[in-house]
Write a protein that holds these residues in place. Structure first.
Motif, mmCIF file in Angstrom:
data_model
loop_
_atom_site.group_PDB
_atom_site.id
_atom_site.type_symbol
_atom_site.label_atom_id
_atom_site.label_comp_id
_atom_site.label_asym_id
_atom_site.label_seq_id
_atom_site.Cartn_x
_atom_site.Cartn_y
_atom_site.Cartn_z
ATOM 1 N N THR A 382 42.798 -17.168 29.508
ATOM 2 C CA THR A 382 42.440 -16.335 30.661
ATOM 3 C C THR A 382 41.452 -17.120 31.520
ATOM 4 O OG1 THR A 382 40.519 -15.393 29.557
ATOM 5 C CG2 THR A 382 42.613 -14.251 29.230
ATOM 6 N N TYR A 383 41.249 -16.661 32.759
ATOM 7 C CA TYR A 383 40.285 -17.318 33.648
ATOM 8 C C TYR A 383 38.914 -17.375 32.997
ATOM 9 C CZ TYR A 383 43.626 -17.004 37.481
ATOM 10 O OH TYR A 383 44.717 -17.144 38.268
ATOM 11 N N GLU A 384 38.581 -16.257 32.353
ATOM 12 C CA GLU A 384 37.279 -16.157 31.699
ATOM 13 C C GLU A 384 37.123 -17.265 30.651
ATOM 14 O OE1 GLU A 384 37.163 -12.428 29.767
ATOM 15 O OE2 GLU A 384 34.972 -12.315 29.792
ATOM 16 N N GLU A 385 38.184 -17.453 29.870
ATOM 17 C CA GLU A 385 38.137 -18.467 28.815
ATOM 18 C C GLU A 385 38.111 -19.889 29.378
ATOM 19 O OE1 GLU A 385 40.620 -15.580 25.741
ATOM 20 O OE2 GLU A 385 41.629 -17.179 26.854
ATOM 21 N N LEU A 386 38.819 -20.082 30.482
ATOM 22 C CA LEU A 386 38.829 -21.396 31.108
ATOM 23 C C LEU A 386 37.438 -21.773 31.586
ATOM 24 C CD1 LEU A 386 42.056 -21.181 33.338
ATOM 25 C CD2 LEU A 386 41.748 -22.544 31.276
ATOM 26 N N ASP A 387 36.777 -20.789 32.194
ATOM 27 C CA ASP A 387 35.455 -21.079 32.749
ATOM 28 C C ASP A 387 34.388 -21.218 31.673
ATOM 29 O OD1 ASP A 387 36.361 -21.166 35.331
ATOM 30 O OD2 ASP A 387 36.139 -18.992 35.637
ATOM 31 N N ASP A 388 34.576 -20.505 30.564
ATOM 32 C CA ASP A 388 33.565 -20.549 29.512
ATOM 33 C C ASP A 388 34.239 -20.557 28.134
ATOM 34 O OD1 ASP A 388 31.355 -20.443 27.998
ATOM 35 O OD2 ASP A 388 30.798 -18.388 28.519
ATOM 36 N N PRO A 389 34.725 -21.720 27.708
ATOM 37 C CA PRO A 389 35.492 -21.803 26.452
ATOM 38 C C PRO A 389 34.675 -21.380 25.227
ATOM 39 C CG PRO A 389 35.750 -23.808 27.751
ATOM 40 C CD PRO A 389 34.658 -23.019 28.402
ATOM 41 N N ASP A 390 33.354 -21.340 25.368
ATOM 42 C CA ASP A 390 32.545 -20.974 24.208
ATOM 43 C C ASP A 390 32.792 -19.538 23.741
ATOM 44 O OD1 ASP A 390 31.477 -23.501 24.088
ATOM 45 O OD2 ASP A 390 29.831 -23.009 25.461
ATOM 46 N N ILE A 391 33.341 -18.709 24.595
ATOM 47 C CA ILE A 391 33.590 -17.317 24.191
ATOM 48 C C ILE A 391 34.841 -17.185 23.324
ATOM 49 C CG2 ILE A 391 32.511 -16.365 26.275
ATOM 50 C CD1 ILE A 391 35.399 -15.725 27.240
ATOM 51 N N ILE A 392 35.579 -18.283 23.137
ATOM 52 C CA ILE A 392 36.832 -18.182 22.384
ATOM 53 C C ILE A 392 36.550 -18.044 20.887
ATOM 54 C CG2 ILE A 392 39.040 -19.301 21.840
ATOM 55 C CD1 ILE A 392 38.886 -20.647 24.574
ATOM 56 N N ASP A 393 36.671 -16.793 20.405
ATOM 57 C CA ASP A 393 36.439 -16.524 18.981
ATOM 58 C C ASP A 393 37.768 -16.527 18.249
ATOM 59 O OD1 ASP A 393 37.690 -14.261 19.814
ATOM 60 O OD2 ASP A 393 35.908 -12.981 19.711
ATOM 61 N N ARG A 394 37.715 -16.193 16.981
ATOM 62 C CA ARG A 394 38.893 -16.233 16.119
ATOM 63 C C ARG A 394 40.058 -15.395 16.684
ATOM 64 N NH1 ARG A 394 40.145 -19.529 11.888
ATOM 65 N NH2 ARG A 394 42.110 -18.648 11.187
ATOM 66 N N SER A 395 39.752 -14.189 17.176
ATOM 67 C CA SER A 395 40.858 -13.333 17.610
ATOM 68 C C SER A 395 41.452 -13.856 18.925
ATOM 69 C CB SER A 395 40.401 -11.872 17.752
ATOM 70 O OG SER A 395 39.785 -11.656 18.994
ATOM 71 N N ARG A 396 40.607 -14.404 19.756
ATOM 72 C CA ARG A 396 41.131 -15.019 20.980
ATOM 73 C C ARG A 396 42.004 -16.229 20.624
ATOM 74 N NH1 ARG A 396 38.485 -13.849 26.136
ATOM 75 N NH2 ARG A 396 36.828 -12.346 25.834
ATOM 76 N N MET A 397 41.548 -16.991 19.637
ATOM 77 C CA MET A 397 42.332 -18.163 19.205
ATOM 78 C C MET A 397 43.733 -17.738 18.776
ATOM 79 S SD MET A 397 39.947 -20.678 16.979
ATOM 80 C CE MET A 397 38.221 -20.778 17.354
ATOM 81 N N ARG A 398 43.798 -16.624 18.009
ATOM 82 C CA ARG A 398 45.106 -16.152 17.547
ATOM 83 C C ARG A 398 45.999 -15.795 18.725
ATOM 84 N NH1 ARG A 398 42.669 -13.950 12.959
ATOM 85 N NH2 ARG A 398 42.106 -12.075 14.110
ATOM 86 N N ARG A 399 45.420 -15.088 19.691
ATOM 87 C CA ARG A 399 46.203 -14.671 20.857
ATOM 88 C C ARG A 399 46.720 -15.896 21.630
ATOM 89 N NH1 ARG A 399 42.870 -14.048 24.827
ATOM 90 N NH2 ARG A 399 44.002 -15.647 25.960
ATOM 91 N N ILE A 400 45.836 -16.855 21.813
ATOM 92 C CA ILE A 400 46.207 -18.056 22.576
ATOM 93 C C ILE A 400 47.308 -18.842 21.840
ATOM 94 C CG2 ILE A 400 45.371 -20.302 23.389
ATOM 95 C CD1 ILE A 400 42.606 -18.891 23.801
ATOM 96 N N ALA A 401 47.159 -18.939 20.508
ATOM 97 C CA ALA A 401 48.157 -19.667 19.715
ATOM 98 C C ALA A 401 49.533 -19.015 19.848
ATOM 99 C CB ALA A 401 47.725 -19.719 18.252
ATOM 100 N N VAL A 402 49.557 -17.695 19.755
ATOM 101 C CA VAL A 402 50.834 -16.984 19.884
ATOM 102 C C VAL A 402 51.414 -17.197 21.276
ATOM 103 C CG1 VAL A 402 51.923 -14.704 19.976
ATOM 104 C CG2 VAL A 402 50.318 -15.249 18.129
ATOM 105 N N GLY A 403 50.552 -17.060 22.288
ATOM 106 C CA GLY A 403 51.007 -17.181 23.677
ATOM 107 C C GLY A 403 51.546 -18.569 23.999
ATOM 108 N N SER A 404 51.053 -19.601 23.311
ATOM 109 C CA SER A 404 51.455 -20.959 23.666
ATOM 110 C C SER A 404 52.416 -21.555 22.641
ATOM 111 C CB SER A 404 50.210 -21.844 23.791
ATOM 112 O OG SER A 404 49.479 -21.824 22.583
#
Ligand code: GDP
Ligand code: MG
Length: 442
Positions: A382-404
């Motif tokens: 998401t834009y939010e994650e692009l601008d501040d990758p430090d917010i990417i926690d475990r659950s975000r990682m899972r979502r991103i992995a599935v999406g990509s």
């Protein structure tokens, strides 16, 4: 016309001598061709200077060969000489659309009136032709026949004042539903008698208020068209130019460039006596044709892409300069790595390499496959994650992995890479301010 240009392009692309010598040789060939086609000598000189300056001073974006880059410069400068990027619009902006044809005797007005009737009929317009030439015996019949050939309406009178015939003709054809009305005139004047021609044009224009006045010019007059086109262009803000008989002369380059130099537009060119030998004039198409570059568009596309990537690299440089690294920086960096191949090329462009910073081994070994994977991962953020990758926690990682279509481990790896780049940049900033403090860097 300008047939030798293709050969010059082929010779240039064939290589042989050094880049600089090839450029000079090409420019000499180009000059000879243009002057042979009657292009004004001062104009040829200006053009060569512009090309030479850009060719020797500007650098191609990475990934584009200098020779391709040079041809793009030549193409762009030639397009400017022959009328610019925008092809003229031939579509009537309203109906009825009244076109008044003017020009000296024998320039091809009546023939062109017939061709235009055919052109607009073929585009689905109901066309009407008006003949106002009462001087030339046979003019009336000539145009009536042409009208019949393309199914156009016709109006003419065997005798009388041109402006009155024009006015009656336009009214009559309008009432019969004509959507494009073309008014042919006598133009009983020779070259050098521009004032009389312009006066006649004004008289008829006052009578019919045309939407467009088209000056018809015989290509054989070459660069002598300049004065006529300039005066015409100044006299009428709704003027366009039609160049006829481009098929029968070597002076086409002269007339086309002379008209463009006045700021007037060549809208159509006539390329033969037959009724379908008229085409809208497109400077870009014309130049790619004379250069023999069928695939000029793909060349331009390649260069444009490379330029976009170069801008992306600049963004990376700026970000690094300012110590501002986020996922967008990484994305731009990865894209340029993928495009340019060896990482060393990219590092050459980044301030990283100019400073005593050791770049991790894993960074240099980035393979094509991994880069593509990482690009997909970043595209899923998401834009939010692009601008501040430090917010990417475990659950975000899972979502991103599935999406990509990747795994959490892949995402983790990318994030680790991001952190290492960030750390390097931080150190770089500190080192730099240290250096600056000790007066070691400007
Ligand atoms: P006008 O006096 O301006 O009306 O000129 P015309 O229409 O009568 O044309 C004069 C001559 O030029 C005729 O013989 C035409 O066939 C010829 N002509 C007009 N346009 C072209 C063209 O694009 N190519 C060639 N080859 N001949 C043309
Ligand atoms: Mg005529």
């Amino acid at each position: 016309m300008l047939e030798g240009l293709r050969e010059a392009v082929r010779k240039f692309l064939g290589g042989g001598s050094t880049y600089k010598d090839s450029v000079e040789e090409f420019i000499r060939d180009l000059q000879r061709e243009l002057i042979r086609a009657d292009v004004n000598v001062a104009l040829v000189k200006r053009l060569s200077d512009a090309i030479r300056q850009r060719a020797l001073e500007q650098e191609p974006p990475p990934g584009v060969s200098r020779r391709d880059w040079f041809l793009k410069i030549v193409y762009e400068e030639l397009v400017k000489v022959f009328g610019g990027e925008e092809p003229p619009s031939v579509e009537p902006r309203k109906v009825p659309w009244v076109i008044l044809l003017v020009g000296v005797q024998g320039s091809g007005k009546t023939t062109t009136a017939g061709k235009l009737a055919r052109f607009y009929s073929a585009r689905g317009y109901r066309v009407g032709l008006v003949e106002t030439d009462t001087y030339r015996p046979g003019a009336l019949e000539q145009l009536r026949t042409l009208a019949q050939m393309s199914g156009a309406l016709f109006y003419g009178e065997p005798a009388g004042r041109a402006e009155e015939i024009a006015s009656r003709g336009v009214k009559e054809l309008e009432s019969r539903g004509a959507q494009v009305i073309i008014v042919d005139t006598a133009g009983r004047h020779g070259y050098g008698d521009e004032q009389a021609l312009l006066d006649e044009m004004r008289r008829i224009a006052d009578a019919v208020s045309p939407d467009e006045v088209a000056l018809v010019v015989d290509a054989a007059i070459g660069q002598r068209a300049f004065d006529l086109a300039r005066r015409f262009h100044e006299a009428t803000p709704i003027g366009t130019i039609i160049v006829t008989k481009l098929d029968g002369t070597a002076k086409g380059g002269g007339v086309l460039s002379a008209v463009a130099a006045t700021g007037a537009r060549v809208k159509f060119v006539g390329t033969g006596e037959k009724v379908d030998e008229l085409e809208p004039f497109d400077p870009q198409g014309f130049v790619s044709r004379i250069m023999g570059l069928g695939d000029i568009r793909s060349l331009l596309e390649r260069v444009r892409e490379a330029e976009a990537e170069e801008r992306a690299v600049k963004v990376v440089e700026e970000d690094i300069e300012k110590g501002r690294v986020n996922m967008r920086t990484i994305y731009a960096q990865l894209k340029s790595i993928r495009r340019l191949g060896p990482l060393s090329r990219v590092l050459e462009m980044l301030p990283l390499s100019t400073l005593p910073v050791k770049v991790g081994d894993e960074q240099v070994k980035l393979g094509e496959e991994k880069i593509n994977k990482w690009l997909h991962i970043i595209e899923s953020m998401t834009y939010e994650e692009l601008d501040d990758p430090d917010i990417i926690d475990r659950s975000r990682m899972r979502r991103i992995a599935v999406g990509s279509g990747t795994t959490v481990n892949d995402v983790k790896e990318l994030l680790a890479y991001y952190k290492s780049v960030k750390a390097v940049v931080k150190r770089l900033k500190r080192d730099r301010s240290l250096l600056r403090r000790f007066g070691l860097q400007a």
